[in-house]
Scaffold this motif. Sequence first.
Motif, PDB file in Angstrom:
ATOM      1  N   LEU A  29      47.394  39.464  42.282  1.00 40.93           N
ATOM      2  CA  LEU A  29      47.363  40.695  41.495  1.00 40.93           C
ATOM      3  C   LEU A  29      47.825  41.901  42.311  1.00 40.93           C
ATOM      4  N   PHE A  30      47.385  41.970  43.564  1.00 36.59           N
ATOM      5  CA  PHE A  30      47.708  43.138  44.371  1.00 36.59           C
ATOM      6  C   PHE A  30      49.149  43.139  44.883  1.00 36.59           C
ATOM      7  N   THR A  31      49.862  42.013  44.750  1.00 42.19           N
ATOM      8  CA  THR A  31      51.283  42.049  45.099  1.00 42.19           C
ATOM      9  C   THR A  31      52.060  42.965  44.164  1.00 42.19           C
ATOM     10  N   GLN A  32      51.477  43.256  43.005  1.00 38.36           N
ATOM     11  CA  GLN A  32      52.138  44.144  42.046  1.00 38.36           C
ATOM     12  C   GLN A  32      51.940  45.624  42.396  1.00 38.36           C
ATOM     13  N   PHE A  33      51.196  45.885  43.477  1.00 39.54           N
ATOM     14  CA  PHE A  33      50.945  47.261  43.912  1.00 39.54           C
ATOM     15  C   PHE A  33      51.309  47.370  45.397  1.00 39.54           C
ATOM     16  N   PRO A  34      52.615  47.409  45.705  1.00 42.51           N
ATOM     17  CA  PRO A  34      53.059  47.320  47.103  1.00 42.51           C
ATOM     18  C   PRO A  34      52.580  48.448  48.002  1.00 42.51           C
ATOM     19  N   GLY A  35      52.191  49.585  47.444  1.00 40.84           N
ATOM     20  CA  GLY A  35      51.712  50.685  48.267  1.00 40.84           C
ATOM     21  C   GLY A  35      50.226  50.614  48.567  1.00 40.84           C
ATOM     22  N   VAL A  36      49.565  49.575  48.048  1.00 36.16           N
ATOM     23  CA  VAL A  36      48.113  49.462  48.189  1.00 36.16           C
ATOM     24  C   VAL A  36      47.782  48.370  49.203  1.00 36.16           C
ATOM     25  N   ASP A  37      46.909  48.684  50.140  1.00 37.10           N
ATOM     26  CA  ASP A  37      46.512  47.735  51.183  1.00 37.10           C
ATOM     27  C   ASP A  37      44.999  47.551  51.137  1.00 37.10           C
ATOM     28  N   PRO A  38      44.503  46.610  50.328  1.00 34.69           N
ATOM     29  CA  PRO A  38      43.057  46.445  50.149  1.00 34.69           C
ATOM     30  C   PRO A  38      42.350  45.999  51.429  1.00 34.69           C
ATOM     31  N   ALA A  39      41.088  46.327  51.508  1.00 35.96           N
ATOM     32  CA  ALA A  39      40.209  45.765  52.531  1.00 35.96           C
ATOM     33  C   ALA A  39      39.502  44.582  51.882  1.00 35.96           C
ATOM     34  N   TRP A  40      39.749  43.388  52.391  1.00 35.86           N
ATOM     35  CA  TRP A  40      39.227  42.174  51.763  1.00 35.86           C
ATOM     36  C   TRP A  40      37.876  41.785  52.365  1.00 35.86           C
ATOM     37  N   HIS A  41      36.948  41.421  51.473  1.00 37.13           N
ATOM     38  CA  HIS A  41      35.622  40.980  51.910  1.00 37.13           C
ATOM     39  C   HIS A  41      35.346  39.619  51.266  1.00 37.13           C
ATOM     40  N   ARG A  42      35.428  38.544  52.042  1.00 37.96           N
ATOM     41  CA  ARG A  42      35.209  37.197  51.527  1.00 37.96           C
ATOM     42  C   ARG A  42      33.720  36.875  51.502  1.00 37.96           C
ATOM     43  N   LEU A  43      33.227  36.481  50.336  1.00 40.58           N
ATOM     44  CA  LEU A  43      31.803  36.186  50.172  1.00 40.58           C
ATOM     45  C   LEU A  43      31.654  34.846  49.439  1.00 40.58           C
ATOM     46  N   PRO A  44      31.859  33.728  50.151  1.00 43.75           N
ATOM     47  CA  PRO A  44      31.751  32.412  49.508  1.00 43.75           C
ATOM     48  C   PRO A  44      30.307  31.954  49.382  1.00 43.75           C
ATOM     49  N   PHE A  45      30.121  30.922  48.581  1.00 37.60           N
ATOM     50  CA  PHE A  45      28.832  30.235  48.409  1.00 37.60           C
ATOM     51  C   PHE A  45      27.711  31.191  47.985  1.00 37.60           C
ATOM     52  N   VAL A  46      28.031  32.091  47.077  1.00 42.00           N
ATOM     53  CA  VAL A  46      27.012  32.958  46.463  1.00 42.00           C
ATOM     54  C   VAL A  46      26.434  32.172  45.285  1.00 42.00           C
ATOM     55  N   GLN A  47      25.276  31.557  45.490  1.00 39.62           N
ATOM     56  CA  GLN A  47      24.756  30.609  44.509  1.00 39.62           C
ATOM     57  C   GLN A  47      23.365  30.955  43.990  1.00 39.62           C
ATOM     58  N   THR A  48      22.856  32.127  44.355  1.00 42.08           N
ATOM     59  CA  THR A  48      21.540  32.542  43.867  1.00 42.08           C
ATOM     60  C   THR A  48      21.607  33.996  43.407  1.00 42.08           C
ATOM     61  N   PRO A  49      20.728  34.388  42.485  1.00 39.11           N
ATOM     62  CA  PRO A  49      20.687  35.792  42.049  1.00 39.11           C
ATOM     63  C   PRO A  49      20.449  36.749  43.210  1.00 39.11           C
ATOM     64  N   GLY A  50      19.637  36.328  44.194  1.00 37.18           N
ATOM     65  CA  GLY A  50      19.355  37.192  45.328  1.00 37.18           C
ATOM     66  C   GLY A  50      20.591  37.489  46.152  1.00 37.18           C
ATOM     67  N   ARG A  51      21.396  36.470  46.375  1.00 33.83           N
ATOM     68  CA  ARG A  51      22.621  36.683  47.143  1.00 33.83           C
ATOM     69  C   ARG A  51      23.602  37.565  46.380  1.00 33.83           C
ATOM     70  N   LEU A  52      23.668  37.382  45.066  1.00 29.11           N
ATOM     71  CA  LEU A  52      24.567  38.212  44.267  1.00 29.11           C
ATOM     72  C   LEU A  52      24.101  39.658  44.277  1.00 29.11           C
ATOM     73  N   ALA A  53      22.780  39.861  44.200  1.00 28.23           N
ATOM     74  CA  ALA A  53      22.239  41.220  44.277  1.00 28.23           C
ATOM     75  C   ALA A  53      22.589  41.868  45.618  1.00 28.23           C
ATOM     76  N   GLY A  54      22.587  41.064  46.679  1.00 29.93           N
ATOM     77  CA  GLY A  54      22.968  41.573  47.988  1.00 29.93           C
ATOM     78  C   GLY A  54      24.420  42.016  48.025  1.00 29.93           C
ATOM     79  N   VAL A  55      25.270  41.281  47.322  1.00 38.86           N
ATOM     80  CA  VAL A  55      26.685  41.665  47.225  1.00 38.86           C
ATOM     81  C   VAL A  55      26.814  43.011  46.528  1.00 38.86           C
ATOM     82  N   PHE A  56      26.051  43.171  45.435  1.00 40.15           N
ATOM     83  CA  PHE A  56      26.112  44.430  44.692  1.00 40.15           C
ATOM     84  C   PHE A  56      25.658  45.601  45.564  1.00 40.15           C
TER      85      PHE A  56
END
Length: 276
Positions: A29-56
Motif C-alpha cells: 500500500l505504501f509503495t503508492q506514496f513514494p514521499g512517505v517513509d513509515p516507521a514500521w513496528h512488527r508485532l507478531p503473535f498477538v493472541q490475547t486481549p491483553g496483548r492487543l490492549a498493550g498494542v493500543f
Amino acid sequence: MSEAVVTCPQVYLVSDGTGITAETLARSLFTQFPGVDPAWHRLPFVQTPGRLAGVFARAAAGPQPALVVATLANADLRADLRHSPVPVIDVFGEQVERLENLLGVTAQSVSGRAHGMGDVSRYDRRIEALNYTLAHDDGLAIQDLSVADVVLLGASRSGKTPTSLYLAMNYGLFAANYPLVPEDLRQGDVPHMPEGLRGLGGRLVGLTITPQRLAQIREGRRPDSRYASLAQCRAECVAIQEFFDIWRIPHLDVTELSIEEIATRVRDCMDARHGA
C-alpha cells in the motif's frame, strides 16, 4: 486533500501469526506514496486481549499519526479492534464475512494458518524444493537437472540464485540455475549447448540484463575487475542473447524487475508451456 504531507507515520503491523501478510500488504500500500517513509513496528503473535490492549496503549502513547494494520483470524480479537485509539486496516474483517456468505460456511478463525505448516505435504514439498535448489545453485550437480521444474540460465549476477530460492521457498518448485559463460557457448560458428543442459528443452528459461546494469551489480562485488568491466559485460550479454535466439529458449529482460516480478514471469513461461 491538504497540502501538508505526513512523511513518517507510525505503522503497527499486528498479527496473531507471523505478521508476514500484514507487512506485505502494508508495504504494498505504501509503495503508492513514494514521499512517505513509515516507521514500521512488527508485532507478531498477538493472541490475547491483553496483548492487543498493550498494542493500543503503545500506539496511543507514541508519535502521531499512527495506523494499525491487522491480520487477526480470531473473531473476538477482531471485534476488539474497535477500541483502537488510531485508525485500523483490518485485513480479515469484512473479507472473512464475505467469504462466509459466499461459501455458506463459517470460518474457523484459527490463528497462524497463512504462514504456519498448514498443509503438511505442501510444506514438505517446499523444504524438499529448497534443498534441491541449494544443491543445484550455479551449475552444481548437473547430472540430475532433469528432476528440476525449471532451470534458469543467464550471466553471473543476473538474478538466477535469488529467483531460484524464491521459487522454491514460496511455490515448492525444484528450481536449478546454470551460469552461462561465453567461452562455453561457442563451438565453431554455432552457439554450443552445454552438455548438462541437453534434453531439458521445456525446462529452460533465460534471464537477460543490460550490460550497464550487469556492470553496476558486478562492480559492487568485484570493484575495478575485468569481470565487472562494461566491455566484458557487453560481450557476455551479446553471446548469451545469441545463444537464447539460436536455441529458441524463452527469456525475459530482468534489468528493472524485482525478484518477485522475475519469479512471477518465470512461472508464466512455465504455465504457457504446459497450456495452463
